[in-house]
Structure formats: structure tokens, C-alpha cells
Design an enzyme around this catalytic site. Structure first.
Site, PDB file in Angstrom:
ATOM      1  N   SER A  11      -9.878   2.130   2.641  1.00 41.71           N
ATOM      2  CA  SER A  11      -8.935   2.876   1.834  1.00 41.71           C
ATOM      3  C   SER A  11      -7.933   2.004   1.088  1.00 41.71           C
ATOM      4  O   SER A  11      -7.330   2.460   0.128  1.00 41.71           O
ATOM      5  CB  SER A  11      -8.162   3.847   2.716  1.00 41.71           C
ATOM      6  N   LYS A  31       0.861  -1.187   0.000  1.00 40.13           N
ATOM      7  CA  LYS A  31       0.000   0.000   0.000  1.00 40.13           C
ATOM      8  C   LYS A  31       0.898   1.238   0.000  1.00 40.13           C
ATOM      9  O   LYS A  31       1.920   1.264   0.700  1.00 40.13           O
ATOM     10  CB  LYS A  31      -0.896  -0.022   1.243  1.00 40.13           C
ATOM     11  N   SER A  57     -10.334  -0.226   6.812  1.00 35.69           N
ATOM     12  CA  SER A  57      -9.677  -0.054   5.515  1.00 35.69           C
ATOM     13  C   SER A  57      -8.992  -1.295   4.956  1.00 35.69           C
ATOM     14  O   SER A  57      -8.583  -1.298   3.801  1.00 35.69           O
ATOM     15  CB  SER A  57      -8.656   1.084   5.585  1.00 35.69           C
TER      16      SER A  57
END
Lengths: 482, 502, 95
Positions: free
Chosen positions: B157, B74, B181
């Protein structure tokens, strides 16, 4: 002494920032050494790169607790770091990590001496926080340069109660605090380098009024002299305004030592709203009883106790004891000398407060930087005690030592031929010369004027170029004249 | 198309069937040809150099389990020498000068970092639509099928990570979870996602959103892979004062333990109004599967769970408003091109650099902390946080694991909720409580809706019981094949409006 | 509970954000909606409840006082928007 209109009362509280003597910063492993090239001691944490985190320095906590214990304060065994949010280029995270609701040190007291006796000044709290960086305004085509070496240096902010009633009390408190932090070894006290900084909250009120007047905060007062002068100026300024029917604006003012005036700092665009909240990166600090006891065991004898001991055990006068305990280094020098010399305590005290301090002051040196160490000093006093030196010749040796002439006390005495004459025959010869040369004074002595003996001893000393033992000269003169 | 797991790749590498360079090259090519916008950046040289080094290590006898296996990161994790944007314009030019501990741990296990995945800006979002680097499409429906069926969001997210793994652009990915997330995108994309206990994975080098809630974790196809990846991510870190100083654990060790006698708690509050009825039925079926494995089920209560969302939307923005103050254009990142003075420089830099959702949360946070409102908002939220945490303590006195749906509904269409922030926030109502309490929680594939969309089963276990959670998930996956389902291949026409920068 | 425009501007200023006049209404409404969501908290009696700032009520670990960081100025300033002679440059700061 500074005087103001006696219809007004003055109220002063001080906030002192003492830089704690740690090797590394409070929340990062960067060095705290002073004077490095800009930003060479600014790590990823100090420049607040995205994703970095603070980790608290054990030593900073220990030193803060040491201070708290030294002033007999309550230690908050659960204390909390909070973020103080504001934007400023020398504040890389956009917040300062400080303590708000639960500071590490709670209420304590410090006694100061005033002309009216001892007075206790309340210390509201002392909390840990990180220092900001420095803004440099010169030479960048109208821009400001930011150096973050200082960012993250551990500070203990010591906040007093508004207990002081004159600038001289404030200075007495500040000196006492300055001495204490150095005594217990938590701060080097260097005001030039900013290791010990002071902000003052000053207000005045009509004598007899209970409520405090509106205060101003004075910043940038970085020497004892400036502190007093800045406060004096500010008090007069406030009284002038009030007497003209005006009112005081609560604001921060900067002291300009060159112009001897305070001026308002440019008012911020909005009222400060620091939005304090507990720092989520730093869980509460919990201090065990055993930790407190460990720290307590490292506390040196504190000035008050030391002074009392100097008076009762060593028989020093209160003034001498004050002088010799004001600084830990001075007290240590005194005790080291005392331990090494055969001279009497009083002689040691006199020589320290006299010759040594005079020379240190003249050269603007700390006792740590004295060219004469306590061992040499002790030896010098030994040579007075064993009659090798007179007071006068001892000063010559002192001065040679001070100038760092070659050799130790004994070799200097030898080289300069300052050894006191203690040989009876030699002194007797000089005494005979003096008696023969001063018939008038001899007669006066015989007529009962004892005081004239001083003059005659002086003559002997002069002829011996200071080397005759004055006590022996005295005895021999009396013997010859009776 | 069948899925490829970390375990399979590790076995292939061990058996010498393929080299790390070959595998890495293969994934890099897939990424290059994919249309999901799942990655913000890749650094092929960097990845291939790691792969080469891994192959050399293996040749010299190194048998570390994940040696040479590629994983997508990420873009919230700093990796030295690579662009790290956190989905924001303000970090568009930011080349990280250091590496996050979690990534460093993975690298020391021989994991190859494939690239940086797309995400909601500063991890603030539940649809990946707040990324400055464009939306990400959900591989389960990435192409519009007429006006009635827009492409779906992958969740957020960690939407890029979820899409990357679901579309087989990476066998696994890292994510971070502040309010859901990891779990919500895992549920939307048919993956296994685990948010470990707070403090299990170091936060050092992971760009902070809400420091007291953020936690990194694995996003994988299987529970076994999640255990393998967590083994390489977790560990005590002296650089993070909130990192847990506990012995390392092998999360794969108890995967196959029997579930006989397992007590499952179903909070009645998670099955009430607002839950899609189709979802409810799927969860019910999943729970029956556990009963077949010997578990017992009982109803429990988390009476304050309705307060999780409000308290989260005070705590997270408050912390974020402060955490994001460092983005000021002074030391790194974007600085506005023109400004009149210092305040103007700050203001323009931040206004141009942050997107709307980030600005909204900064402002809500600043407001909640401001003088006069602190007690009513921030302090009250922290008190509710304790009540919510206490609820879990009480519930776990009666059960070993709490189960429910991960999300109230399956993946939704792009642009369908982005106009109403509070509507979007409701996505996280089931996931937020575990963040507030700091508990381990995961989402595993639980089945598909009539429309063919994946759903997630949410598992919450007591503090530090990740191994238990993974054991429960793994046993379920031994009996079901939901997690083995791959999305249908994208049918040709690509939506040209998606992807790329604004 | 919509926030009035002055409040919106005030918070924006605190956060060093600029909200254009034409956006104020939008922000005011959106922030108001969030506050409405949050307003449920008000009804709860939390007398005697200790705020929970960290999961598990963790306590602080302290690190040894050692210098572990060394000069990385060149590396850090390579990514700075404006630096000269080792200093970060910003528009003139006026006290």
C-alpha cells in the site's frame, strides 16, 4: 412484604456496574470528574480519533483486584481485554473495550442476611470495561447531542449467579455489594450520578420446575427503592402472562419509575452479534503474585469481620453491630467516637442509632456530611458520663450542635446553663419542696409502693428544669422519706 | 540521473553546501512538476517553516544527523494541522488535530516533512489502485508504450512513498507494512524497505489497519539511509501499549560488520511453484554474492508458510472491520449529505466514504468474527499464526537470516489484477509470514529482469535484529550497484488518465 | 463457497454498509473467493495450539493513574460534521 402467587418461583440475577474511583479514565489520561461541561473531558483517545490507542490504567486494575480479594474470588492473573462491536453514537470507536473470556475476577461469593438466615450469593465474575458517553435528547431540533465526558470511565461489571429468589433478596444483595464497594474504597456508590448502576435478569417458573423460565433484563433501575418495585412489577407481569397461557419474550425492558411499569425497549433491527475478539491494541494483563499480595495488604477490615469483632470484643448486640457496620463511614465514626470518649460502648451505640441517625435521616445526610463530628460527639457523651448532662439536657446540646450554634459542647452547656446540678445542698432544697408538696405520694411510698419514686424524681427534675442529677435526686428522696 | 541519499544530503547540510530551505524547495518543485500522483497533499508553508527552523538550529550549533533533511510521509500518519486522508474519501476533509509519535520523533530529529504520499485506501491493497486519490505510476515504467505495455503499478500500500523516492521526489519516505506494504513496493521500485520488529516504532497516530500486524518503517535508496531514518523513527512510546520498552539503538553502528560466517537460510517453500523463473535466477545470483562475502547457505523449512495467506486474510480483515468502525460521520470526517435517520446516516456515510476493497475486507472481517464462525475462522487463524511463528523459531536455530524473493514476480501492469482480489492477494505470500510473527524483514534491490524491471531480495532476521539485517543489506550494497540505478526519465507523453481524484 | 444474498446483506447491515441489489452478486462471489482462499485452514489440526493474539506473546504495560489530558474541545469540534453547544449532533437516537 411483597407476595406473589406461591405456585411460582422467582429467579433473579443482577449485573452491577460500579464506577471505579480513579482520577483518570481507564484507557486515557482524561479526568473522570463528574459534572464537567460537555466534551471538555474527552481526549483524542476518548473521541476515537484515527490512530489513537488505549493504554490501561494501573489503578483500575488494582481496584478490580481489591474487589476480587474482598469477596474471596479467584483472580485471573492472566486476563484479556476484548472488543464488543456495535454502532451507537455514544460509543466513539464503534466497539466497547470490555472483558469476555478471561475477566480479571473469577468466581466469588457474597453472603446476605435473609429472614431465614444467612444465604450465599454466587458472583460469577467481575470484569473491567469502559463506560459509554451520554446521549442528550433535549433541545436540538429533533437531533440528539452526544457528550463523551463519561466515555472511557472505568467500570467494574459485577455479575451474580441467578441465586436470588425474591426482590427483597436482590435488594439485600445489592445493599451488601453497595456497602462493600464503598468499604474497600473502590467506588463512591453514588447512584444519582450513576456510579453504581444495576440491571436485573428476572424470570419465573412453576414451583418445583428445575429449568429456568425465559428471562427479561430490566434496565434503568437506579435506586434501591426502584430496584425492588421494578422487579415486583416485572414478576407480576410475567406471572400474569404465563397464567393466561402466554409466553415470555426474552428482551430488555426499561423501568419507568413515574408510571411504575416496565416497557419493552424498541427491538433492535437485527439480533445482537457483538463479534467479540481479543483487543489487538491491548496485550493480556499479567498480574504477579507479589502484586496480589500488595493489594491484599491494603484491604480494610471487611464488614463481616468487623461485625463479628463488634459483637465479641465490644459486646454489641447483633442488631447494633449490623447497623454500625453497614457502612464503612458509620463504623469509622463509631470507632473514632469510642476511642475518644469515656462513655460506655452501649451508650455510644444507642446515641448513634438513636439521636444521630434520626437526625441524619431527617436531613437526608450521609454520616460524612454530619454537622457533628466524632470528636464533638465523643465530648457530648463524655459530659453524660461525668454527670454534667442528663439524657434530656444532652439532647438539647446535641440539637444546638446539629444546628451549628456557636461554640463547642462545653461552651454550649455553659451558655445555656445546662450544667447538671450535682451540689447536694441545692438538690436537697428541691427535694424538700417536693416532699412537702406531694404528701399523698410520700405516704404511698412509705406504704411500700416503690414505683411512686419515679413520679417524685420527675417532680424534682421539673423544678430544676432538668438540671438536677436524677440519680442524686433519687437517693435524696429515699433518704428523706425513710 | 543519479540517486541522492539521505546520507549525502546530511553531509551537504553539515558542510554548508546547501541549506535545508534550498533542498526542501528543490524537492517541492520536483513534486509539483511530477506526474506520478505520488502525493495526496503537500504543505509547502509547513515544510519550508520546518526547513527554516532546521537551518536556524544548525546555525546555532545543532549537529543532529538528519537536521534539515526532507522526507515524504505516508498519508497514514496524522500530522497536526495537515490533511490526513489514509487514501480514503471518508477522510477527505480531515485535518489531523495531533501528530503521530513516529512523525514527532522524526521532527525532533530535525527531519522536514515534505508532504503526504499516496497509498491504497486504509493501506488495503498491493498496487495503490484502491486509493480514492487516484492510482500512482511506477517510475520504472510510468508511461504506456502501446497497448502491450501499460504503465506499471508501484506496488502497495505504500505505493506513493515508493514512487516518490524512486522518482527522486523525496530522498526517502516513511511507509507502513501490515502484510508487505513497505517491502513489496520497495521491490517494485528498486528501493530498500524495512519493516521493523512489531513494537519497534510506535503505532500512535498511524491510522490502524490491522493493529497486531501494522508497523511503520523507512523506505530509502540504501540500507545506510534506512538505518539513519529508523534511528529517527523508532523508540518506546507510552501512548502505545504494544510499543517495546527497550533501550534506543544506533542502527548504523554495525553496518560495516563482516559477514564472515553468516548463516543464510533459504526456505525451500519460497522457491517452489509460482515463483517467476527469472526472479529465481536473480535471487540465486544475489545469494552467491553473499557467499563471496563469507556467508554459508543452507536450506531451511517453514512448513506452514502456505497457511500464512489464509490466516492473514482472516486476522487482518477481522481487526480492520473493528478498527474502521470509528468512521461513522459523528465526530470527524465525511458525513453523508442526506439521510433519514441514525442508521441511514451511518450506512450512507460509510457506503459513500469507503471504496470497494475496504468494504470487502470489512465484510470478510465481520463475517469471520460473527457468531457461529469465530472458532472456524478467527480462532483457527490465530492458532496457525502460532504455528507460523514457531516455524521461524525453528529455522533461526539453524541460520542467522532467511532470504528469498520479496515478491513472486516484478511489478505488474495497472488494471491487470484489480478485478480479482484474491489474485492480487498472492503478491504478499512471501511478505506476510514476517508480519504474523512480528519479525524484522526488509527488501533490497537485487537486480533487474530482462524487461528492465527491479526485483527485491527479501531478508528476515530474528526478533529485534534490525541492525543485523541492515548490516547484511549494507554489505551487499557495498558490493553491488543495483540500488544506485535510477529509473529512466519519463519519455514525454504523460498518461492523462492517471492522477487526480475520481 | 459463495455466500447467499441474505448473508451478504446481513453482514453488510452489521458493518453499517449498504450493498445495492445489483452489487450483491458481485460481493457474494468475491467474498466467496476469499473464503475459498481461507478454506485451506480447515484441513490443519490445531488441537492443543494456543491462539496467538500478539506477536511475541507480549504482555500489557499499565500506566499510572494521572490526569494528563486537558480540554481540547474547540480544536476537536472544529473538524466535527455537526456540533452545537459543545455536543456532537446526530439524528435522533431512539431507545
Amino acid at each position: 412484604m411483597f407476595n406473589w402467587d406461591q405456585r411460582w418461583d422467582v429467579v433473579i440475577g443482577l449485573e452491577v456496574h460500579a464506577q471505579l474511583q480513579t482520577k483518570s479514565k481507564i484507557f486515557s489520561g482524561s479526568s473522570t470528574a463528574y459534572g464537567a461541561e460537555p466534551n471538555t473531558q474527552a481526549s483524542a483517545v476518548d473521541i476515537a480519533l484515527p490512530g489513537v490507542l488505549p493504554v490501561m490504567n494501573y489503578e483500575a486494575a488494582r481496584l478490580a483486584v481489591k474487589f476480587g480479594l474482598a469477596i474471596g474470588a479467584q483472580i485471573n492473573q492472566r486476563n484479556v481485554f476484548a472488543r464488543k462491536n456495535y454502532f451507537y453514537p455514544d460509543l466513539p470507536k464503534g466497539y466497547q473495550i470490555s472483558q469476555m473470556e478471561l475477566p480479571i475476577v473469577g468466581f466469588g461469593e457474597l453472603d446476605i442476611d435473609t429472614p431465614n438466615g444467612s444465604k450465599s450469593i454466587g458472583i460469577t465474575r467481575a470484569h473491567l470495561e469502559e463506560d459509554a458517553g451520554k446521549s442528550l435528547h433535549e433541545d436540538f431540533q429533533g437531533q440528539t447531542g452526544i457528550d463523551l465526558n463519561r466515555a472511557g470511565t472505568p467500570l467494574l461489571e459485577i455479575v451474580s449467579e441467578p441465586d436470588m429468589r425474591s426482590p427483597s433478596e436482590a435488594v439485600a444483595y445489592l445493599r451488601k455489594l453497595h456497602s462493600l464497594v464503598r468499604y474497600i474504597g473502590i467506588c463512591d456508590g453514588n447512584m444519582q450520578e450513576g456510579s453504581f448502576r444495576c440491571d436485573a435478569n428476572v424470570s419465573v417458573r412453576p414451583r418445583g420446575q428445575v429449568e429456568y423460565g425465559t428471562r427479561t433484563e430490566l434496565k434503568n433501575i437506579n435506586s434501591f427503592r426502584f430496584v425492588e418495585r421494578a422487579m415486583e412489577y416485572e414478576i407480576e407481569r410475567q406471572i400474569d402472562i404465563l397464567e393466561d397461557g402466554g409466553s415470555i419474550t426474552q428482551e430488555t425492558r426499561l423501568y419507568d419509575s413515574d408510571k411504575h411499569e416496565t416497557r419493552s425497549m424498541r427491538s433492535k433491527e437485527e439480533a445482537h452479534d457483538y463479534r467479540y475478539f481479543p483487543d489487538p491494541d491491548l496485550p493480556p494483563m499479567v498480574l504477579e503474585d507479589s502484586f496480589l499480595e500488595e493489594v491484599r495488604a491494603t484491604l480494610p477490615e471487611l464488614p463481616v469481620a468487623k461485625k463479628a469483632r463488634f459483637e465479641t470484643e465490644l459486646g454489641l448486640s447483633s442488631d447494633d453491630a449490623d447497623l454500625l457496620t453497614a457502612d464503612r463511614e458509620v463504623a469509622d465514626f463509631f470507632e473514632a467516637t469510642l476511642a475518644a470518649t469515656k462513655a460506655e460502648t452501649k451508650i455510644v451505640a444507642n446515641w448513634m442509632s438513636g439521636e444521630l441517625f434520626a437526625n441524619l435521616n431527617k436531613s437526608e445526610l450521609d454520616i460524612n456530611a454530619s454537622p457533628i463530628n466524632s470528636q464533638q460527639f465523643a465530648l457530648l457523651l463524655d459530659r453524660i458520663a461525668d454527670n454534667t448532662l442528663s439524657g434530656k439536657t444532652a439532647k438539647q446540646v446535641f440539637s444546638a450542635l446539629w444546628e451549628q450554634e456557636e461554640g463547642d459542647v462545653d461552651t454550649i452547656i455553659e451558655a445555656k446553663g445546662l450544667k447538671q446540678i450535682t451540689d447536694t445542698g441545692a438538690i436537697e432544697a428541691i427535694v424538700d419542696e417536693v416532699v412537702a408538696a406531694c404528701p399523698e405520694q410520700v405516704q404511698q411510698f412509705k406504704d411500700g409502693n416503690d414505683k411512686v419514686i419515679g413520679f417524685l424524681v420527675g417532680q424534682v427534675m421539673q423544678k430544676s428544669r432538668g438540671k438536677a442529677n436524677p440519680k442524686m435526686a433519687n437517693e435524696l428522696l429515699i433518704k428523706k422519706m425513710s | 540521473m543519479t540517486i541522492t541519499t539521505l546520507a549525502t544530503l546530511a553531509a551537504d547540510l553539515k558542510d554548508g553546501k546547501r541549506s535545508s530551505v534550498e533542498i526542501t524547495q528543490d524537492y517541492l518543485e520536483r513534486i509539483e512538476h511530477s506526474q506520478h500522483n505520488a502525493f495526496i497533499s503537500t504543505n509547502a508553508d509547513f515544510a519550508l517553516a520546518q526547513a527554516k527552523a532546521a537551518d536556524a538550529k544548525r546555525a546555532s550549533g545543532d549537529t543532529t544527523q538528519l537536521l534539515g533533511v526532507p522526507v515524504a510521509q505516508k498519508d497514514i500518519f496524522c500530522i497536526e494541522g495537515t490533511q490526513t486522508t489514509c487514501g480514503s474519501k471518508i477522510l477527505e476533509n480531515f485535518i489531523a488535530p495531533y501528530t503521530a509519535t513516529v512523525v514527532e520523533n522524526m521532527h525532533s530529529h530535525g527531519v522536514v516533512s515534505l508532504g503526504k504520499t499516496n497509498m491504497d485506501e486504509f493501506a488495503m491493497g498491493s498496487s495503490n489502485e484502491t486509493s480514492y486519490y487516484g492510482s500512482v505510476t511506477n517510475p520504472w515504467r510510468s508511461v504506456g508504450r502501446g497497448s502491450a505495455q501499460d504503465p506499471l503499478v508501484p506496488g502497495g500500500s505504500s505505493g506513493g512513498s515508493a514512487a516518490a523516492v524512486a522518482a527522486q521526489l523525496a530522498p526517502a519516505a516513511t511507509g507502513t507494512d501490515t502484510g508487505g506494504s513497505i517491502r513489496q513496493p520497495a521491490a517494485f521500485c528498486n528501493l530498500t524497505g524495512l519493516k521493523p520488529s512489531y513494537g519497534r516504532c510506535s503505532r500512535y497516530g498511524m491510522i490502524a489497519f490491522a493493529s497486531s500486524l501494522d508497523q511503520a518503517g523507512p523506505m530509502t535508496h540504501t540500507a545506510e539511509d534506512a538505518a539513519l531514518l529508523l534511528n529517527s523513527m523508532a523508540g518506546f512510546d507510552t501512548k502505545d501499549a504494544t510499543s517495546l520498552d527497550i533501550p534506543t539503538e544506533d542502527f548504523t553502528a554495525s553496518l560495516n560488520h563482516s559477514l564472515e560466517g553468516l548463516k543464510i537460510g533459504l526456505p525451500k517453500e519460497f522457491f517452489g511453484a509460482g515463483l517467476d523463473s527469472e526472479m529465481a535466477a536473480i535471487i540465486e545470483t544475489a545469494v552467491k554474492q553473499f557467499e563471496a562475502l563469507g556467508a554459508t547457505v543452507k536450506e531451511v523449512s517453514l512448513p506452514n508458510s502456505h497457511l500464512a495467506l489464509p490466516s492473514y486474510y482472516v486476522i487482518a480483515p477481522a481487526e480492520a472491520s473493528s478498527n474502521l468502525s470509528r468512521f461513522d460521520g459523528v465526530r470527524y470526517g465525511q458525513r453523508a449529505a442526506e439521510y433519514s435517520d441514525l442508521v441511514d446516516m451511518y450506512t450512507k456515510t460509510r457506503s459513500e466514504g469507503f471504496g470497494n476493497e475496504v468494504k470487502r475486507r470489512i465484510m470478510i472481517g465481520a463475517y469471520a468474527l460473527s457468531s457461529g464462525y469465530y472458532d472456524a475462522y478467527y480462532s483457527q487463524a490465530l492458532k496457525l499464526r502460532r504455528l507460523i511463528s514457531n516455524d521461524f523459531d525453528a529455522a533461526f536455530a539453524e541460520c542467522d537470516v532467511i532470504m528469498g524473493p520479496t515478491t513472486p514476480s516484478p511489478a505488474f501492469a495497472m488494471n491487470s489484477k484489480s478485478d480479482d482480489p484474491t489474485e492480487m492477494y498472492l503478491n504478499d505470500i512471501f511478505t506476510i509470514p514476517a508480519n504474523l510473527a512480528g519479525l524484522p524483514a526488509g527488501s533490497i534491490p537485487a537486480g533487474f529482469t530482462q524487461a528492465g524491471l527491479p526485483t527485491g531480495l527479501h531478508l528476515i532476521t530474528p526478533y529485534l535484529q534490525e541492525a543485523k539485517l541492515l548490516n547484511i543489506a549494507h554489505k551487499f550494497q557495498q558490493e553491488t550497484d543495483w540500488h544506485l540505478q535510477a529509473p529512466p526519465p519519463a519519455d514525454g507523453a504523460l498518461n492523462s488518465n492517471l492522477g487526480g481524484k475520481h | 463457497m459463495a455466500l447467499d444474498n441474505d448473508t451478504v446483506h446481513g453482514i453488510a447491515r452489521l458493518a453499517r454498509l449498504k450493498i445495492d441489489d445489483h452489487e450483491v452478486e458481485k460481493y457474494s462471489a468475491e467474498l466467496g473467493n476469499i473464503l475459498d482462499l481461507v478454506a485451506q485452514m480447515e484441513a490443519v489440526d490445531t488441537t492443543g495450539i494456543e491462539p496467538m493474539t500478539h506477536p511475541f506473546d507480549a504482555t500489557m504495560r499499565l500506566r499510572a493513574d494521572e490526569v494528563t489530558e486537558h480540554n481540547q474541545r474547540d480544536k476537536f469540534q472544529a473538524i466535527a460534521p455537526s456540533a452545537e453547544r459543545g455536543l456532537y449532533l446526530v439524528p435522533k437516537v431512539i431507545d
